[in-house]
Write a protein that holds these residues in place. Structure first.
Motif, PDB file in Angstrom:
ATOM      1  N   SER A 119       0.828  -1.208   0.000  1.00 43.31           N
ATOM      2  CA  SER A 119       0.000   0.000   0.000  1.00 43.31           C
ATOM      3  C   SER A 119       0.863   1.259   0.000  1.00 43.31           C
ATOM      4  O   SER A 119       0.561   2.235  -0.691  1.00 43.31           O
ATOM      5  CB  SER A 119      -0.927  -0.005   1.220  1.00 43.31           C
ATOM      6  OG  SER A 119      -1.864  -1.054   1.145  1.00 43.31           O
ATOM      7  N   SER A 124      -3.985  13.617   3.641  1.00 41.73           N
ATOM      8  CA  SER A 124      -4.614  13.093   4.854  1.00 41.73           C
ATOM      9  C   SER A 124      -6.126  13.239   4.796  1.00 41.73           C
ATOM     10  O   SER A 124      -6.870  12.325   5.181  1.00 41.73           O
ATOM     11  CB  SER A 124      -4.070  13.824   6.090  1.00 41.73           C
ATOM     12  OG  SER A 124      -2.679  13.603   6.236  1.00 41.73           O
ATOM     13  N   VAL A 148      -7.390  10.645   2.202  1.00 44.25           N
ATOM     14  CA  VAL A 148      -7.363   9.288   2.747  1.00 44.25           C
ATOM     15  C   VAL A 148      -8.450   9.135   3.815  1.00 44.25           C
ATOM     16  O   VAL A 148      -9.059   8.070   3.957  1.00 44.25           O
ATOM     17  CB  VAL A 148      -5.980   8.965   3.340  1.00 44.25           C
ATOM     18  CG1 VAL A 148      -5.998   7.633   4.082  1.00 44.25           C
ATOM     19  CG2 VAL A 148      -4.933   8.932   2.241  1.00 44.25           C
ATOM     20  N   GLY A 149      -8.721  10.210   4.551  1.00 43.96           N
ATOM     21  CA  GLY A 149      -9.727  10.167   5.599  1.00 43.96           C
ATOM     22  C   GLY A 149     -11.155  10.174   5.089  1.00 43.96           C
ATOM     23  O   GLY A 149     -12.092  10.039   5.871  1.00 43.96           O
ATOM     24  N   ALA A 162      -6.869   5.222  -2.216  1.00 43.24           N
ATOM     25  CA  ALA A 162      -6.555   4.804  -0.847  1.00 43.24           C
ATOM     26  C   ALA A 162      -7.686   3.987  -0.246  1.00 43.24           C
ATOM     27  O   ALA A 162      -7.449   3.008   0.474  1.00 43.24           O
ATOM     28  CB  ALA A 162      -6.272   6.026   0.021  1.00 43.24           C
ATOM     29  N   SER A 177      -8.032  -1.228   5.311  1.00 39.65           N
ATOM     30  CA  SER A 177      -7.378  -0.873   6.575  1.00 39.65           C
ATOM     31  C   SER A 177      -5.938  -0.402   6.385  1.00 39.65           C
ATOM     32  O   SER A 177      -5.344   0.183   7.301  1.00 39.65           O
ATOM     33  CB  SER A 177      -7.402  -2.078   7.525  1.00 39.65           C
ATOM     34  OG  SER A 177      -6.723  -3.192   6.950  1.00 39.65           O
ATOM     35  N   ASP A 178      -5.376  -0.635   5.210  1.00 38.75           N
ATOM     36  CA  ASP A 178      -3.997  -0.194   4.924  1.00 38.75           C
ATOM     37  C   ASP A 178      -3.966   1.157   4.201  1.00 38.75           C
ATOM     38  O   ASP A 178      -2.927   1.550   3.677  1.00 38.75           O
ATOM     39  CB  ASP A 178      -3.274  -1.239   4.069  1.00 38.75           C
ATOM     40  CG  ASP A 178      -3.060  -2.551   4.815  1.00 38.75           C
ATOM     41  OD1 ASP A 178      -2.841  -2.495   6.039  1.00 38.75           O
ATOM     42  OD2 ASP A 178      -3.119  -3.611   4.173  1.00 38.75           O
ATOM     43  N   ARG A 179      -5.091   1.849   4.196  1.00 34.43           N
ATOM     44  CA  ARG A 179      -5.150   3.102   3.440  1.00 34.43           C
ATOM     45  C   ARG A 179      -4.206   4.169   4.007  1.00 34.43           C
ATOM     46  O   ARG A 179      -3.713   5.020   3.266  1.00 34.43           O
ATOM     47  CB  ARG A 179      -6.575   3.642   3.394  1.00 34.43           C
ATOM     48  CG  ARG A 179      -7.155   4.084   4.720  1.00 34.43           C
ATOM     49  CD  ARG A 179      -8.613   4.522   4.539  1.00 34.43           C
ATOM     50  NE  ARG A 179      -9.203   5.042   5.751  1.00 34.43           N
ATOM     51  CZ  ARG A 179      -9.695   4.295   6.728  1.00 34.43           C
ATOM     52  NH1 ARG A 179      -9.643   2.970   6.611  1.00 34.43           N
ATOM     53  NH2 ARG A 179     -10.214   4.836   7.804  1.00 34.43           N
ATOM     54  N   TRP A 180      -3.935   4.113   5.323  1.00 32.57           N
ATOM     55  CA  TRP A 180      -3.022   5.111   5.879  1.00 32.57           C
ATOM     56  C   TRP A 180      -1.576   4.815   5.506  1.00 32.57           C
ATOM     57  O   TRP A 180      -0.750   5.730   5.437  1.00 32.57           O
ATOM     58  CB  TRP A 180      -3.192   5.185   7.398  1.00 32.57           C
ATOM     59  CG  TRP A 180      -4.489   5.843   7.771  1.00 32.57           C
ATOM     60  CD1 TRP A 180      -5.587   5.243   8.318  1.00 32.57           C
ATOM     61  CD2 TRP A 180      -4.832   7.218   7.578  1.00 32.57           C
ATOM     62  NE1 TRP A 180      -6.596   6.165   8.476  1.00 32.57           N
ATOM     63  CE2 TRP A 180      -6.162   7.377   8.037  1.00 32.57           C
ATOM     64  CE3 TRP A 180      -4.155   8.322   7.063  1.00 32.57           C
ATOM     65  CZ2 TRP A 180      -6.821   8.603   7.995  1.00 32.57           C
ATOM     66  CZ3 TRP A 180      -4.813   9.553   7.021  1.00 32.57           C
ATOM     67  CH2 TRP A 180      -6.115   9.682   7.482  1.00 32.57           C
ATOM     68  N   GLY A 188      -1.316   6.468   2.373  1.00 37.07           N
ATOM     69  CA  GLY A 188      -1.125   7.895   2.611  1.00 37.07           C
ATOM     70  C   GLY A 188       0.306   8.250   2.948  1.00 37.07           C
ATOM     71  O   GLY A 188       0.835   9.266   2.489  1.00 37.07           O
ATOM     72  N   VAL A 189       0.958   7.420   3.746  1.00 40.65           N
ATOM     73  CA  VAL A 189       2.366   7.649   4.095  1.00 40.65           C
ATOM     74  C   VAL A 189       3.237   7.600   2.843  1.00 40.65           C
ATOM     75  O   VAL A 189       4.137   8.428   2.651  1.00 40.65           O
ATOM     76  CB  VAL A 189       2.845   6.614   5.131  1.00 40.65           C
ATOM     77  CG1 VAL A 189       4.361   6.699   5.316  1.00 40.65           C
ATOM     78  CG2 VAL A 189       2.137   6.829   6.462  1.00 40.65           C
TER      79      VAL A 189
END
Length: 204
Positions: A7, A55, A58-59, A140, A145-148, A151-152
Motif C-alpha cells: 500500500s 490526509s 485518505v480520511g 486509498a 485498513s492499509d489506506r493510511w 497515505g504515508v
C-alpha cells in the motif's frame, strides 16, 4: 506487513505519477530554486500542504467534496483567475529578462509575498484537490485498513519530489546567468499557467 508495504509503495507511485506533471506549482518551485529565493520555505509549504490534503483525502473528505459541484466550480473560477494573472506577470518578465545574480542577496520579493504566492498557487489550484482529495482518496479507499500506509507513501513521494525540485534546480544556475535563458523559462511558465487558467475557467 507485506500488504502494508504494498500500500505504501502504491501510494508513492500514484502520487509521483501525478506530481511530476508540469503545472503552476512545479513551475513556481523550479523558478524559486533556480533563483535561490526562500527555497526551504517554498518547499516546506508545498510538502505540508500536500500532507494535509492527502490526509483529508485518505480520511474520506474527497467523497464529501465530490457531492458539491458548486464548490468545485467556485474553486475552478478563483484558481483559474489567479493562474491567468500570474501567467501574465511571467509573460511580462519574459519580455524584460534579467540575468541571474548568484553572489548577492535575494532580490525576487519579500518573504511575505513569496509565502502568499506559494499558498495561493497551491490552495487555489483545483487540480490539487482533484488529485489529492478525490483521486488519491479513492485509490486509498481501495486499500481498506492499509489506506493510511498508502497515505504515508503518498506524502513520502511529495517530500522527495519537492526537495529534489527546489534544491536540485540550483544546478542550473550557471545556465540561467544569461537573460535569454530566463526569457525561455518565464515564457514556459507563462504558457503553462495561462493554459491551465484558461482550461479551468472554460471547464468551470
Amino acid at each position: 506487513m507485506g500488504d502494508v508495504l504494498f500500500s505504501a509503495v502504491a501510494g508513492f507511485g500514484a502520487t509521483m505519477a501525478l506530481i511530476v506533471a508540469i503545472g503552476a506549482q512545479n513551475a513556481f518551485v523550479l523558478r524559486q530554486g533556480i533563483r535561490r529565493e526562500s527555497v526551504l520555505v517554498v518547499v516546506l509549504i508545498c510538502i505540508f500542504s500536500d500532507a494535509i490534503l492527502v490526509s483529508l483525502g485518505v480520511g474520506g473528505v474527497g467523497a464529501l467534496v465530490g457531492t458539491s459541484p458548486e464548490a468545485l466550480t467556485m474553486v475552478a473560477l478563483v484558481g483559474g483567475a489567479f493562474l491567468l494573472c500570474y501567467g501574465a506577470l511571467a509573460a511580462r518578465r519574459a519580455f524584460k529578462p534579467a540575468a541571474l545574480e548568484t553572489g548577492g542577496p535575494e532580490t525576487g520579493g519579500s518573504l511575505r509575498r513569496i509565502v502568499l504566492t506559494t499558498l495561493a498557487i497551491t490552495w487555489l489550484n483545483p487540480h490539487v484537490y482533484l488529485d489529492t482529495l478525490l483521486l488519491l482518496g479513492a485509490i486509498a479507499a481501495g486499500h481498506g485498513s492499509d489506506r493510511w500506509a498508502f497515505g504515508v507513501g503518498a506524502v513520502s513521494a511529495s517530500v522527495i519530489w519537492f526537495l529534489a525540485l527546489g534544491f536540485g534546480a540550483r544546478l542550473l544556475s550557471g545556465f540561467f546567468r544569461k537573460p535569454s535563458s530566463w526569457r525561455v523559462l518565464d515564457g514556459l511558465v507563462a504558457a503553462t499557467m495561462i493554459g491551465l487558467g484558461v482550461a479551468l475557467v472554460a471547464g468551470a
